[in-house]
Design a protein around this motif. Structure first.
Motif, PDB file in Angstrom:
ATOM      1  N   SER A 567      15.480   7.201   0.065  1.00 41.93           N
ATOM      2  CA  SER A 567      16.561   8.045   0.595  1.00 41.93           C
ATOM      3  C   SER A 567      16.235   9.521   0.469  1.00 41.93           C
ATOM      4  O   SER A 567      17.086  10.340   0.107  1.00 41.93           O
ATOM      5  N   GLY A 568      14.973   9.870   0.709  1.00 37.89           N
ATOM      6  CA  GLY A 568      14.563  11.264   0.677  1.00 37.89           C
ATOM      7  C   GLY A 568      14.234  11.791  -0.709  1.00 37.89           C
ATOM      8  O   GLY A 568      13.864  12.961  -0.843  1.00 37.89           O
ATOM      9  N   LYS A 569      14.362  10.960  -1.741  1.00 33.99           N
ATOM     10  CA  LYS A 569      14.058  11.396  -3.108  1.00 33.99           C
ATOM     11  C   LYS A 569      12.714  10.819  -3.556  1.00 33.99           C
ATOM     12  O   LYS A 569      12.344   9.706  -3.169  1.00 33.99           O
ATOM     13  N   PRO A 570      11.957  11.554  -4.422  1.00 32.19           N
ATOM     14  CA  PRO A 570      10.626  11.098  -4.855  1.00 32.19           C
ATOM     15  C   PRO A 570      10.685   9.749  -5.561  1.00 32.19           C
ATOM     16  O   PRO A 570      11.614   9.470  -6.323  1.00 32.19           O
ATOM     17  N   ALA A 571       9.668   8.927  -5.328  1.00 34.07           N
ATOM     18  CA  ALA A 571       9.613   7.594  -5.932  1.00 34.07           C
ATOM     19  C   ALA A 571       8.156   7.184  -6.099  1.00 34.07           C
ATOM     20  O   ALA A 571       7.235   7.824  -5.578  1.00 34.07           O
ATOM     21  N   TRP A 572       7.962   6.120  -6.882  1.00 33.80           N
ATOM     22  CA  TRP A 572       6.633   5.502  -7.033  1.00 33.80           C
ATOM     23  C   TRP A 572       6.687   4.115  -6.440  1.00 33.80           C
ATOM     24  O   TRP A 572       7.667   3.387  -6.626  1.00 33.80           O
ATOM     25  N   LYS A 573       5.620   3.746  -5.749  1.00 36.23           N
ATOM     26  CA  LYS A 573       5.561   2.431  -5.127  1.00 36.23           C
ATOM     27  C   LYS A 573       4.390   1.640  -5.699  1.00 36.23           C
ATOM     28  O   LYS A 573       3.251   2.105  -5.689  1.00 36.23           O
ATOM     29  N   VAL A 574       4.721   0.430  -6.211  1.00 35.89           N
ATOM     30  CA  VAL A 574       3.700  -0.497  -6.711  1.00 35.89           C
ATOM     31  C   VAL A 574       3.528  -1.597  -5.672  1.00 35.89           C
ATOM     32  O   VAL A 574       4.489  -2.315  -5.363  1.00 35.89           O
ATOM     33  N   SER A 575       2.302  -1.737  -5.101  1.00 35.23           N
ATOM     34  CA  SER A 575       2.038  -2.750  -4.079  1.00 35.23           C
ATOM     35  C   SER A 575       1.104  -3.796  -4.650  1.00 35.23           C
ATOM     36  O   SER A 575       0.014  -3.482  -5.150  1.00 35.23           O
ATOM     37  N   ILE A 576       1.532  -5.080  -4.594  1.00 38.86           N
ATOM     38  CA  ILE A 576       0.730  -6.204  -5.090  1.00 38.86           C
ATOM     39  C   ILE A 576       0.399  -7.091  -3.898  1.00 38.86           C
ATOM     40  O   ILE A 576       1.306  -7.614  -3.237  1.00 38.86           O
ATOM     41  N   SER A 577      -0.889  -7.245  -3.619  1.00 40.63           N
ATOM     42  CA  SER A 577      -1.312  -8.000  -2.437  1.00 40.63           C
ATOM     43  C   SER A 577      -2.255  -9.117  -2.828  1.00 40.63           C
ATOM     44  O   SER A 577      -2.910  -9.081  -3.881  1.00 40.63           O
ATOM     45  N   ASP A 578      -2.335 -10.149  -1.971  1.00 41.97           N
ATOM     46  CA  ASP A 578      -3.213 -11.298  -2.230  1.00 41.97           C
ATOM     47  C   ASP A 578      -3.875 -11.713  -0.926  1.00 41.97           C
ATOM     48  O   ASP A 578      -3.617 -11.140   0.133  1.00 41.97           O
ATOM     49  N   HIS A 579      -4.729 -12.743  -1.011  1.00 36.66           N
ATOM     50  CA  HIS A 579      -5.446 -13.261   0.158  1.00 36.66           C
ATOM     51  C   HIS A 579      -4.981 -14.665   0.513  1.00 36.66           C
ATOM     52  O   HIS A 579      -5.732 -15.456   1.090  1.00 36.66           O
ATOM     53  N   GLY A 580      -3.736 -14.971   0.190  1.00 32.76           N
ATOM     54  CA  GLY A 580      -3.195 -16.295   0.464  1.00 32.76           C
ATOM     55  C   GLY A 580      -2.787 -16.466   1.919  1.00 32.76           C
ATOM     56  O   GLY A 580      -3.129 -15.655   2.784  1.00 32.76           O
ATOM     57  N   PRO A 581      -1.995 -17.519   2.194  1.00 29.50           N
ATOM     58  CA  PRO A 581      -1.581 -17.823   3.572  1.00 29.50           C
ATOM     59  C   PRO A 581      -0.547 -16.839   4.114  1.00 29.50           C
ATOM     60  O   PRO A 581      -0.244 -16.857   5.311  1.00 29.50           O
ATOM     61  N   GLY A 582      -0.020 -15.997   3.258  1.00 30.89           N
ATOM     62  CA  GLY A 582       0.975 -15.019   3.725  1.00 30.89           C
ATOM     63  C   GLY A 582       2.350 -15.627   3.929  1.00 30.89           C
ATOM     64  O   GLY A 582       2.572 -16.825   3.714  1.00 30.89           O
ATOM     65  N   ILE A 583       3.274 -14.793   4.357  1.00 28.21           N
ATOM     66  CA  ILE A 583       4.667 -15.229   4.550  1.00 28.21           C
ATOM     67  C   ILE A 583       5.073 -14.895   5.985  1.00 28.21           C
ATOM     68  O   ILE A 583       5.124 -13.722   6.365  1.00 28.21           O
ATOM     69  N   PRO A 584       5.382 -15.901   6.800  1.00 31.20           N
ATOM     70  CA  PRO A 584       5.801 -15.642   8.187  1.00 31.20           C
ATOM     71  C   PRO A 584       7.079 -14.786   8.217  1.00 31.20           C
ATOM     72  O   PRO A 584       7.940 -14.918   7.337  1.00 31.20           O
ATOM     73  N   PRO A 585       7.228 -13.929   9.199  1.00 30.45           N
ATOM     74  CA  PRO A 585       8.424 -13.060   9.283  1.00 30.45           C
ATOM     75  C   PRO A 585       9.740 -13.827   9.275  1.00 30.45           C
ATOM     76  O   PRO A 585      10.727 -13.367   8.712  1.00 30.45           O
ATOM     77  N   ASP A 586       9.777 -15.025   9.923  1.00 26.83           N
ATOM     78  CA  ASP A 586      11.035 -15.770   9.996  1.00 26.83           C
ATOM     79  C   ASP A 586      11.416 -16.418   8.672  1.00 26.83           C
ATOM     80  O   ASP A 586      12.514 -16.970   8.536  1.00 26.83           O
ATOM     81  N   LYS A 587      10.522 -16.363   7.663  1.00 28.23           N
ATOM     82  CA  LYS A 587      10.818 -16.944   6.357  1.00 28.23           C
ATOM     83  C   LYS A 587      11.247 -15.888   5.335  1.00 28.23           C
ATOM     84  O   LYS A 587      11.613 -16.218   4.207  1.00 28.23           O
ATOM     85  N   ARG A 588      11.190 -14.635   5.701  1.00 27.12           N
ATOM     86  CA  ARG A 588      11.384 -13.573   4.716  1.00 27.12           C
ATOM     87  C   ARG A 588      12.859 -13.329   4.369  1.00 27.12           C
ATOM     88  O   ARG A 588      13.164 -12.828   3.298  1.00 27.12           O
ATOM     89  N   GLU A 589      13.781 -13.676   5.308  1.00 26.24           N
ATOM     90  CA  GLU A 589      15.193 -13.377   5.083  1.00 26.24           C
ATOM     91  C   GLU A 589      15.742 -14.107   3.868  1.00 26.24           C
ATOM     92  O   GLU A 589      16.532 -13.556   3.099  1.00 26.24           O
ATOM     93  N   ASP A 590      15.316 -15.374   3.674  1.00 25.45           N
ATOM     94  CA  ASP A 590      15.838 -16.178   2.555  1.00 25.45           C
ATOM     95  C   ASP A 590      14.887 -16.201   1.370  1.00 25.45           C
ATOM     96  O   ASP A 590      15.075 -16.989   0.439  1.00 25.45           O
ATOM     97  N   LEU A 591      13.887 -15.334   1.398  1.00 25.69           N
ATOM     98  CA  LEU A 591      12.819 -15.404   0.401  1.00 25.69           C
ATOM     99  C   LEU A 591      13.317 -15.157  -1.016  1.00 25.69           C
ATOM    100  O   LEU A 591      12.790 -15.724  -1.977  1.00 25.69           O
ATOM    101  N   PHE A 592      14.340 -14.318  -1.173  1.00 21.87           N
ATOM    102  CA  PHE A 592      14.779 -13.926  -2.505  1.00 21.87           C
ATOM    103  C   PHE A 592      15.962 -14.749  -3.019  1.00 21.87           C
ATOM    104  O   PHE A 592      16.541 -14.423  -4.044  1.00 21.87           O
TER     105      PHE A 592
END
Length: 648
Positions: A567-592
């Motif tokens: 929201s326009g304020k300074p932040a830190w971003k931690v990105s964790i990535s892998d080489h797996g099969p990934g997550i299709p976009p249509d599966k992301r809504e219920d992921l959490f």
């Protein structure tokens, strides 16, 4: 003249010349006539001459009287006095005399005298008619002035007062004896200032006129007295109903004939209007008193409630009634003011959230009550409002609102919901993380037992199992302690280095892996990356790293920290990535969602709570958890989860 010609014939032959000369002399006689349209004046004079000819020929004066009445009435309305109009008529007679004289020869002198006498008689008749019309107009004007005294549009008087004032007004203005009789409900009312035989005659005439509904004129009260009064009575009508009569007594019987009766009838009409207004006024006042009493009783009851109650017009938004609680909240003298101006802060027009459009059906009848919640902009309190349309005493539909203050209940509900959410989180932590620790310890112990080797390898497996069991105990202790803290106040926050938190999470994940590749590449940059978080912050990255290792297909897992913003304020971003099969976009809504697993095969253990826990904790610390692709646009190349937290 060779043959005798009548006055009617002479006027008919000379009417054009007489009218032209009469009009010209009239305009020259006064500046008041100079601007008058010539055609209009000539038309009046021609009409008067034609009526005079008709009277001479037929002996019937009615046509002449009507024209004189019409001209006199119009001139009076235009501000001309009686003398002004008589002067014009006299000028006309003189003009006719002069024009006709030129038509007569000397030897016709005897006949001319007859013509002159006829003109003089005509002039006298017109003057008398004009005088009577003027007197009638004067009387009607006096009547209008008299009855204007009876007007009650702005005076709270009753019918009896109207009767008394009428009699007094007739006496003062016309010096006439009078009486007024009214049917007042079950009781009749007769009022007169007279006594004796005159009073009795007035009362009898009133009773007869009211009963018959017609004008009544009676003979002298005492037929043997030369100056005895005669009586005329006219019914008083209001709303097409006879409600009484007015009677007048006079020694001059001609006073009680036309136009005298017209004067009395005019009085009766105005008295009827005044009485009708008095009845309407009294009825309205009785209704207002009754409604006011009922409204007062209602709002006495409503004022005993702790809820705020008000009634407002649905068109003008004017407050019609309020109870004591509303005045305590918003101040006194609220009735008559706009609801949106006094009940809301800074509102100069109807509120955009107004519920008036929900309170009436399309057929114009009230809809069922409408319930809603709202935080008032003036008090800052939250109210549960029940609105409905009710019929007001005057027949219109108005808005009734009853507002219950539920601020304390809402705060208690929110605290309860917060505690419930936290307890659910702690329960998820115990089920998820504790299950992982115990599963890992059990695996190492089974390996040690199956190998039968009590050497260094067996000792290492047993030590690792011991570490996992110890961590299980630590987790249980953390949950117990934080459960106690969160049931009473918010979790304590402190400034921590994000690099250290992620490093510690990487260590935990690597030590708990059983056979999976646990190599994690770090890219943190230089310096500290401070954030303000709670004791569970490490669990965010433990869960994300565990998933990356478990589902990464044995490929490299990377952890990267970089600058970002929220929201326009300074932040830190931690990105964790892998080489797996990934997550299709249509599966992301219920992921959490809790217990959600994209891969349900038995080769992967877990409860499906890791991402839900990570999302809940990130939200609590004011951050965002984002799921994406390691290679943008191609989810099959692996997943990337990013945690963005505000800088401390």
């Amino acid at each position: 003249m060779q043959e005798v010609v009548s006055l009617a014939e002479l006027l008919a032959e000379s009417r054009e010349d007489i009218a032209d000369e009469w009009a010209e002399r009239t305009r020259a006689s006064s500046t008041r006539y100079s601007d008058e349209p010539p055609d209009e004046m000539r038309s009046d004079l021609m009409g008067l001459l034609d009526a005079m000819i008709h009277r001479l020929e037929s002996g019937d004066s009615r046509r002449l009287d009507r024209i004189v009445t019409d001209i006199s009435g119009r001139r009076a309305k235009e501000g001309f006095e009686l003398s002004d109009t008589l002067a014009v008529i006299s000028l006309g007679m003189r003009t006719a005399f002069d024009v006709l004289k030129t038509r007569c020869e000397d030897e016709d002198a005897p006949h001319w005298y007859e013509i002159a006498d006829g003109l003089a008689e005509m002039f006298t008749h017109i003057c008398l008619r004009h005088a009577r019309v003027s007197e009638d107009l004067r009387r009607q004007s006096s009547v209008a002035e008299a009855v204007s005294d009876l007007a009650i549009a702005h005076q709270p008087i009753d019918e009896r007062t109207v009767a008394r004032r009428s009699v007094a007004s007739i006496r003062d203005r016309f010096s006439l004896k009078s009486a007024v009789y009214l049917k007042c409900g079950d009781e009749d009312f007769f009022f007169s200032e007279e006594q004796g035989a005159v009073r009795e005659a007035l009362e009898n005439a009133c009773t007869m006129a009211a009963r018959e509904g017609e004008t009544v004129v009676t003979g002298p009260v005492d037929p043997f007295a030369p100056d005895a009064e005669s009586v005329a009575s006219v019914p008083i009508i209001a709303r097409k109903e006879v409600i009484g009569a007015v009677a007048v007594a006079s020694r001059d019987r001609s006073t009680l004939e036309d136009p005298g009766v017209r004067m009395i009838r005019s009085m009766a009409d105005h008295i009827g209007v005044s009485c009708d207004k008095a009845r309407l006024y009294q009825g309205a006042m009785n209704m207002v008193d009754s409604l006011e009493e009922g409204r007062s009783e209602l709002f006495t009851i409503l004022s005993a409630l702790e809820s705020a109650v008000y009634v407002a017009d649905m068109e003008t938004y004017e407050l019609l009634a309020v109870n004591r609680k509303l005045e305590e909240l918003f101040g006194p003298n609220l009735v008559g003011r706009k609801c949106y101006e006094v009940l809301q802060r800074g509102q100069t027009s109807p509120c955009p959230f107004c519920t008036n459009d929900r309170l009436m059906k399309e057929n114009g009848t009230p809809a069922p009550p409408y319930s809603w919640k709202f935080e008032n902009t003036r008090t800052g309190r939250t109210y549960s409002c029940v609105d409905r349309a009710i019929e007001w005493p005057d027949g219109r539909y108005v808005r009734l609102e009853i507002a219950y203050d539920i601020t304390d209940l809402e705060e208690a509900r929110m605290k309860t919901e917060k505690v419930r959410t936290l307890l659910q989180l702690y329960n998820d932590l115990l089920i998820h993380d504790l299950g992982n620790y115990i599963g890992s310890a059990r695996g190492y112990m089974e390996v040690a037992l199956e190998s039968g080797d009590q050497g260094s390898s067996g000792d290492a497996n047993l030590k690792t199992a011991h570490v996992q069991i110890c961590r299980s105990g630590e987790l249980i202790e953390k949950v117990r302690w934080f459960s106690k803290v969160y049931t009473s106040r918010d979790e304590a926050r402190e400034t921590k280095d994000l690099c250290s938190i992620v490093d510690e999470a990487i260590g935990d994940v690597c030590s708990s892996c059983q056979g999976e590749a646990a190599a994690v590449a770090r890219d943190f940059g230089e310096g500290t990356r401070n954030v303000k978080v709670g004791a569970f912050s490490k669990e965010i990255f433990v869960n994300l790293l565990s998933n990356a290792v478990r589902y990464g297909g044995g490929g490299e897992v990377s952890a990267r920290i970089e600058e970002a913003d929220i929201s326009g304020k300074p932040a830190w971003k931690v990105s964790i990535s892998d080489h797996g099969p990934g997550i299709p976009p249509d599966k992301r809504e219920d992921l959490f969602d809790r217990y959600m697993r994209l891969d349900s095969s038995k080769r992967f253990t877990g409860t499906g709570l890791g991402l839900s826990i990570a999302k809940t904790l990130t939200d609590r610390y004011g951050g965002r958890l984002i799921v994406g692709d390691r290679v943008p646009g191609d989810h099959s190349q692996g997943a990337e989860f990013s945690v963005v937290l505000p800088q401390a």
